[in-house]
Design a protein around this motif. Sequence first.
Motif, PDB file in Angstrom:
ATOM      1  N   UNK A 118     -25.376  33.913  98.409  1.00 15.01           N
ATOM      2  CA  UNK A 118     -26.743  34.413  98.606  1.00 15.01           C
ATOM      3  C   UNK A 118     -26.785  35.937  98.728  1.00 15.01           C
ATOM      4  N   UNK A 119     -25.626  36.582  98.635  1.00 16.31           N
ATOM      5  CA  UNK A 119     -25.595  38.048  98.785  1.00 16.31           C
ATOM      6  C   UNK A 119     -26.031  38.463 100.177  1.00 16.31           C
ATOM      7  N   UNK A 120     -25.612  37.692 101.201  1.00 16.02           N
ATOM      8  CA  UNK A 120     -26.035  37.969 102.579  1.00 16.02           C
ATOM      9  C   UNK A 120     -25.442  39.283 103.089  1.00 16.02           C
ATOM     10  N   UNK A 121     -26.269  40.079 103.765  1.00 19.74           N
ATOM     11  CA  UNK A 121     -25.803  41.331 104.375  1.00 19.74           C
ATOM     12  C   UNK A 121     -26.425  41.468 105.768  1.00 19.74           C
ATOM     13  N   UNK A 122     -25.958  42.454 106.505  1.00 18.24           N
ATOM     14  CA  UNK A 122     -26.523  42.735 107.820  1.00 18.24           C
ATOM     15  C   UNK A 122     -27.662  43.748 107.736  1.00 18.24           C
ATOM     16  N   UNK A 123     -28.370  43.930 108.840  1.00 21.79           N
ATOM     17  CA  UNK A 123     -29.550  44.808 108.880  1.00 21.79           C
ATOM     18  C   UNK A 123     -29.210  46.238 108.474  1.00 21.79           C
ATOM     19  N   UNK A 124     -28.102  46.764 109.008  1.00 22.04           N
ATOM     20  CA  UNK A 124     -27.772  48.176 108.762  1.00 22.04           C
ATOM     21  C   UNK A 124     -27.427  48.451 107.302  1.00 22.04           C
ATOM     22  N   UNK A 125     -27.147  47.398 106.535  1.00 19.97           N
ATOM     23  CA  UNK A 125     -26.905  47.592 105.096  1.00 19.97           C
ATOM     24  C   UNK A 125     -28.218  47.860 104.361  1.00 19.97           C
ATOM     25  N   UNK A 126     -29.348  47.516 104.991  1.00 16.60           N
ATOM     26  CA  UNK A 126     -30.640  47.617 104.304  1.00 16.60           C
ATOM     27  C   UNK A 126     -31.566  48.672 104.904  1.00 16.60           C
ATOM     28  N   UNK A 127     -31.533  48.798 106.220  1.00 16.46           N
ATOM     29  CA  UNK A 127     -32.470  49.715 106.894  1.00 16.46           C
ATOM     30  C   UNK A 127     -31.699  50.965 107.314  1.00 16.46           C
ATOM     31  N   UNK A 128     -32.120  52.103 106.812  1.00 15.86           N
ATOM     32  CA  UNK A 128     -31.345  53.326 107.047  1.00 15.86           C
ATOM     33  C   UNK A 128     -32.096  54.361 107.882  1.00 15.86           C
ATOM     34  N   UNK A 129     -33.377  54.114 108.198  1.00 15.71           N
ATOM     35  CA  UNK A 129     -34.158  55.180 108.837  1.00 15.71           C
ATOM     36  C   UNK A 129     -34.612  54.825 110.262  1.00 15.71           C
TER      37      UNK A 129
END
Length: 358
Positions: A180-191
């Motif tokens: 599913x290409x699962x990642x954590x929050x910090x991989x997506x939200x940078x600001x």
Amino acid sequence: MSKLKQRKDRPTIGQVMDEAGVGRRQFMKYCAGMTALMAMPPMATTAFARQLRAARRPTVIYVPYQECTGCLESLTRSFAPSLESLIFDTISLDYNHTLQAAAGTAAMEAKYQAIQENYGEYILIVDGAISTAENGIHGMAVGQTFLDQLKDVAEGAAAIVAVGVCAAYGGVAAAHPNPTGAVGVADLIKDKPIINVPGCPPIPEVMTGTLVSFLASGVPELDRHLRPKAFFGNTIHDRCYRRRFYDRGLFAKTFDDEGARNGWCLYELGCRGPTTYNACATIKWNGGAGWPIESGHGCIGCSEPGFWDQGGFYEPVTAKLFSERGQSVAAAAAGVAVGAAAGLAAKARKKKLASETE
Ligand code: SF4
Ligand code: SF4
């Protein structure tokens, strides 16, 4: 240190405590326990208590994505009646679709209302990984992908707390081959400020302690994986009560041999304690009743990036893993070698003693 914007129309935690009948002595005892857990000096307790009493009750929006509800179970299983739960009650949990009565579209409307009314000021708690493969279609609710939902809800957050190893680093959902290409929050939200509280699940007191410390004094000091150093500053191995056996080279070889019965070190049975940063050895689990290594099983590294793919759970920690954790391979290898040498010497002494007494 980024602090939460305080809403003047909200009661302070001190006011809520007074209304709930929590006495000063009880509150100070709790604060002393918290500062001790966070390795702060005893004289810091008074200032911590003052800051916590003055903090205003924040809005919290809790969103679950690719998760098993274990982290929420852990959080709600803190030993009651505890002051942690009272303090947690003082947080305005405005949205949590597992705990609230509303479901489906009504639940989503409640979330959007909470976002609008508290835009820029709420704490966002994320539980679970976020699917990114094929634009995130493997994780959806109410016709919207978790990927889009996270972007929407993160935009108005003052800070984000990612609870559990899945929200922090992808965790179990991201295990190989991660379809599913699962990642954590910090991989997506940078600001936004992000605090990771990993674990499978995290220790309840570490979750509530992180929130309480954030309320009192803002984003705590974090390590390179965005974990609060106060709780994740030492390895399990640093504080493990079996360490004296490791240092003497006394290792259990199977789960039912003499070494295991004597409580020897579980390193050779795959214990990940030397490469895992968490507070299990000090805070323990179930109100301090015990923890995995005390129950006879090695640590499986549930608070680290890369959990679940760190090699087999029952193979000794590899040099590669030591180096991925930024630890000195030479020092670790030397530790094992010293331990092994001490173990051989101990065995030789035991054999000599046995032959002398025959
Ligand atoms: S290897 Fe595991 S069992 Fe052995 S001392 Fe370290 S943490 Fe404890
Ligand atoms: S001992 Fe290790 S695997 Fe077990 S809960 Fe603690 S960090 Fe996770």
